[in-house]
Design a protein around this motif. Structure first.
Motif, PDB file in Angstrom:
ATOM      1  N   ASP A 178      32.338  15.140 -47.946  1.00 39.95           N
ATOM      2  CA  ASP A 178      30.775  15.165 -47.677  1.00 39.95           C
ATOM      3  C   ASP A 178      30.216  13.891 -48.511  1.00 39.95           C
ATOM      4  O   ASP A 178      29.488  13.046 -47.782  1.00 39.95           O
ATOM      5  CB  ASP A 178      30.174  16.446 -48.460  1.00 39.95           C
ATOM      6  N   VAL A 179      30.644  13.738 -49.791  1.00 33.60           N
ATOM      7  CA  VAL A 179      30.043  12.530 -50.261  1.00 33.60           C
ATOM      8  C   VAL A 179      30.396  11.118 -49.777  1.00 33.60           C
ATOM      9  O   VAL A 179      29.757  10.152 -49.581  1.00 33.60           O
ATOM     10  CB  VAL A 179      30.331  12.486 -51.802  1.00 33.60           C
ATOM     11  N   LEU A 180      31.651  11.123 -49.462  1.00 34.75           N
ATOM     12  CA  LEU A 180      32.247   9.817 -48.792  1.00 34.75           C
ATOM     13  C   LEU A 180      31.354   9.387 -47.524  1.00 34.75           C
ATOM     14  O   LEU A 180      31.367   8.178 -47.347  1.00 34.75           O
ATOM     15  CB  LEU A 180      33.670   9.792 -48.924  1.00 34.75           C
ATOM     16  N   MET A 181      31.381  10.675 -46.851  1.00 36.93           N
ATOM     17  CA  MET A 181      30.834  10.189 -45.297  1.00 36.93           C
ATOM     18  C   MET A 181      29.328  10.016 -45.559  1.00 36.93           C
ATOM     19  O   MET A 181      28.721   9.348 -44.750  1.00 36.93           O
ATOM     20  CB  MET A 181      31.125  11.630 -44.623  1.00 36.93           C
ATOM     21  N   ARG A 182      28.663  10.608 -46.499  1.00 37.73           N
ATOM     22  CA  ARG A 182      27.234  10.459 -46.722  1.00 37.73           C
ATOM     23  C   ARG A 182      27.118   8.772 -47.116  1.00 37.73           C
ATOM     24  O   ARG A 182      26.129   8.059 -46.968  1.00 37.73           O
ATOM     25  CB  ARG A 182      26.748  11.438 -47.817  1.00 37.73           C
ATOM     26  N   ALA A 183      28.007   8.514 -48.092  1.00 35.27           N
ATOM     27  CA  ALA A 183      28.033   6.983 -48.471  1.00 35.27           C
ATOM     28  C   ALA A 183      28.224   6.030 -47.413  1.00 35.27           C
ATOM     29  O   ALA A 183      27.541   5.085 -47.197  1.00 35.27           O
ATOM     30  CB  ALA A 183      29.098   6.928 -49.638  1.00 35.27           C
ATOM     31  N   THR A 184      29.256   6.450 -46.435  1.00 35.40           N
ATOM     32  CA  THR A 184      29.538   5.968 -45.238  1.00 35.40           C
ATOM     33  C   THR A 184      28.184   5.485 -44.347  1.00 35.40           C
ATOM     34  O   THR A 184      27.815   4.590 -43.874  1.00 35.40           O
ATOM     35  CB  THR A 184      30.653   6.368 -44.528  1.00 35.40           C
ATOM     36  N   ARG A 185      27.628   6.758 -44.021  1.00 38.64           N
ATOM     37  CA  ARG A 185      26.294   6.554 -43.426  1.00 38.64           C
ATOM     38  C   ARG A 185      25.288   5.598 -43.843  1.00 38.64           C
ATOM     39  O   ARG A 185      24.653   4.841 -43.153  1.00 38.64           O
ATOM     40  CB  ARG A 185      25.750   8.097 -43.091  1.00 38.64           C
ATOM     41  N   GLY A 186      25.035   5.794 -45.091  1.00 40.24           N
ATOM     42  CA  GLY A 186      23.996   4.935 -45.895  1.00 40.24           C
ATOM     43  C   GLY A 186      24.610   3.604 -45.903  1.00 40.24           C
ATOM     44  O   GLY A 186      23.608   2.794 -45.434  1.00 40.24           O
ATOM     45  N   LEU A 187      25.665   3.102 -45.950  1.00 43.81           N
ATOM     46  CA  LEU A 187      26.192   1.577 -46.034  1.00 43.81           C
ATOM     47  C   LEU A 187      25.941   1.028 -44.430  1.00 43.81           C
ATOM     48  O   LEU A 187      25.672  -0.032 -44.464  1.00 43.81           O
ATOM     49  CB  LEU A 187      27.776   1.661 -46.464  1.00 43.81           C
ATOM     50  N   LEU A 244      36.950   1.926 -44.663  1.00 39.48           N
ATOM     51  CA  LEU A 244      35.394   1.343 -44.412  1.00 39.48           C
ATOM     52  C   LEU A 244      35.378  -0.101 -44.029  1.00 39.48           C
ATOM     53  O   LEU A 244      34.842  -0.463 -43.014  1.00 39.48           O
ATOM     54  CB  LEU A 244      34.450   1.520 -45.659  1.00 39.48           C
ATOM     55  N   LEU A 245      36.326  -0.600 -44.598  1.00 34.59           N
ATOM     56  CA  LEU A 245      36.562  -2.116 -44.216  1.00 34.59           C
ATOM     57  C   LEU A 245      37.147  -2.120 -42.803  1.00 34.59           C
ATOM     58  O   LEU A 245      36.873  -2.917 -42.034  1.00 34.59           O
ATOM     59  CB  LEU A 245      37.675  -2.750 -45.223  1.00 34.59           C
ATOM     60  N   GLU A 246      38.061  -1.377 -42.529  1.00 33.50           N
ATOM     61  CA  GLU A 246      38.584  -1.281 -41.117  1.00 33.50           C
ATOM     62  C   GLU A 246      37.401  -0.890 -39.939  1.00 33.50           C
ATOM     63  O   GLU A 246      37.371  -1.492 -38.965  1.00 33.50           O
ATOM     64  CB  GLU A 246      39.704  -0.308 -40.983  1.00 33.50           C
ATOM     65  N   ARG A 299      37.995  -1.599 -36.155  1.00 31.26           N
ATOM     66  CA  ARG A 299      39.229  -0.863 -35.852  1.00 31.26           C
ATOM     67  C   ARG A 299      39.072   0.343 -35.962  1.00 31.26           C
ATOM     68  O   ARG A 299      40.220   1.231 -35.918  1.00 31.26           O
ATOM     69  CB  ARG A 299      40.192  -1.607 -36.798  1.00 31.26           C
ATOM     70  N   ARG A 300      38.226   0.934 -36.635  1.00 31.73           N
ATOM     71  CA  ARG A 300      37.796   2.377 -36.780  1.00 31.73           C
ATOM     72  C   ARG A 300      36.542   2.872 -36.245  1.00 31.73           C
ATOM     73  O   ARG A 300      35.741   1.969 -36.292  1.00 31.73           O
ATOM     74  CB  ARG A 300      38.222   2.895 -38.293  1.00 31.73           C
ATOM     75  N   THR A 301      36.502   4.092 -35.787  1.00 30.46           N
ATOM     76  CA  THR A 301      35.382   4.615 -35.364  1.00 30.46           C
ATOM     77  C   THR A 301      34.903   5.517 -36.564  1.00 30.46           C
ATOM     78  O   THR A 301      35.644   5.918 -37.552  1.00 30.46           O
ATOM     79  CB  THR A 301      35.180   5.780 -34.124  1.00 30.46           C
ATOM     80  N   TYR A 302      33.707   5.821 -36.555  1.00 31.69           N
ATOM     81  CA  TYR A 302      33.071   6.805 -37.686  1.00 31.69           C
ATOM     82  C   TYR A 302      33.901   8.233 -37.701  1.00 31.69           C
ATOM     83  O   TYR A 302      34.399   8.582 -38.707  1.00 31.69           O
ATOM     84  CB  TYR A 302      31.818   7.146 -37.563  1.00 31.69           C
ATOM     85  N   GLU A 303      34.360   8.791 -36.451  1.00 30.66           N
ATOM     86  CA  GLU A 303      35.087  10.055 -36.584  1.00 30.66           C
ATOM     87  C   GLU A 303      36.426   9.760 -37.086  1.00 30.66           C
ATOM     88  O   GLU A 303      37.110  10.764 -37.709  1.00 30.66           O
ATOM     89  CB  GLU A 303      35.145  10.505 -34.896  1.00 30.66           C
ATOM     90  N   GLN A 304      37.027   8.526 -36.702  1.00 29.75           N
ATOM     91  CA  GLN A 304      38.524   8.380 -37.213  1.00 29.75           C
ATOM     92  C   GLN A 304      38.358   8.319 -38.818  1.00 29.75           C
ATOM     93  O   GLN A 304      39.334   8.832 -39.198  1.00 29.75           O
ATOM     94  CB  GLN A 304      39.160   6.922 -36.503  1.00 29.75           C
TER      95      GLN A 304
END
Length: 214
Positions: free
Chosen positions: A114-123, A186-188, A193-198
């Motif tokens: 949850d924390v990491l995906m929340r950080a992903t959305r923010g970035l 996140l770099l990928e 090379r990656r989607t959010y779901e992947q």
């Protein structure tokens, strides 16, 4: 003999001295210093979000923040120090978000994801800024507490106040490894090379394996 005048008998009192404000102890910033530092960091983040770290020229940052170039260098001796400060600001925002709305997952892995995906959305709201910051941190020649702060944050969320049987250094090593997986994924994603779901799927697998002992 002429008697002394009143002016001679009662000399004029010296003007009152201006009140001397006590200096703050070393290492303690005043309110204005905090505000000035924040303006600098926000100016740097705004420039990086449009043109990457290359756009964070120190003179340009100073002009945008409304401070002298020498003042900027007193706060941040190099561009990398400024990058680290911008990253720290992003983590502060993430921590505030978690305090307001703690993860509700029933297990440690779910809370960490949850924390990491929340950080992903923010970035990803500012992909150029995210790309610039992460690439710079990987190559940083200054102390960048990004990994340690993310590992500590994930540990707090995963443990959720419970006693974990693993030694403390092992706990931090595991959450640090999970944070490292997230950075690479996140770099990928930033490279297309990656989607959010992947990313979410891969982080869920890593979290399940790494935090199984929590």
């Amino acid at each position: 003999m002429q008697s002394p005048t009143l002016r001679h008998r009662f000399p004029k009192a010296p003007p009152p001295r201006a009140a001397i404000r006590p200096r703050p102890p070393p290492g303690v910033r005043t309110r204005s210093q905090h505000q000035r530092r924040r303006r600098i960091v926000q100016a740097a983040a705004a420039l990086a979000s449009r043109g990457g770290v290359e756009a964070m020229q120190m003179r340009t940052v100073a002009e945008r923040a409304g401070v002298a170039l020498g003042t900027l260098y007193r706060y941040f001796p190099s561009k990398m120090d400024l990058v680290v400060a911008v990253v720290g600001e992003e983590i502060d925002l993430l921590e505030s978000s978690i305090e307001r709305r703690p993860p509700q997952a029933a297990n440690p892995a779910g809370r960490a994801v949850d924390v990491l995906m929340r950080a992903t959305r923010g970035l990803m709201r500012e992909p150029e800024l995210a790309d610039a910051l992460i690439r710079s941190l990987i190559m940083a020649e200054v102390e960048a507490p990004f990994g340690d702060r993310m590992a500590s944050l994930l540990l707090r969320v995963a443990a959720d106040g419970r006693t974990v049987s693993l030694p403390p250094e092992d706990q931090l090593a595991l959450t640090g490894s999970l944070a490292g997986v997230w950075v690479q994924e996140l770099l990928e994603m930033l490279r297309g090379r990656r989607t959010y779901e992947q990313i979410q799927h891969r982080i869920e697998i890593a979290a399940d394996r790494l935090l199984a002992g929590f």
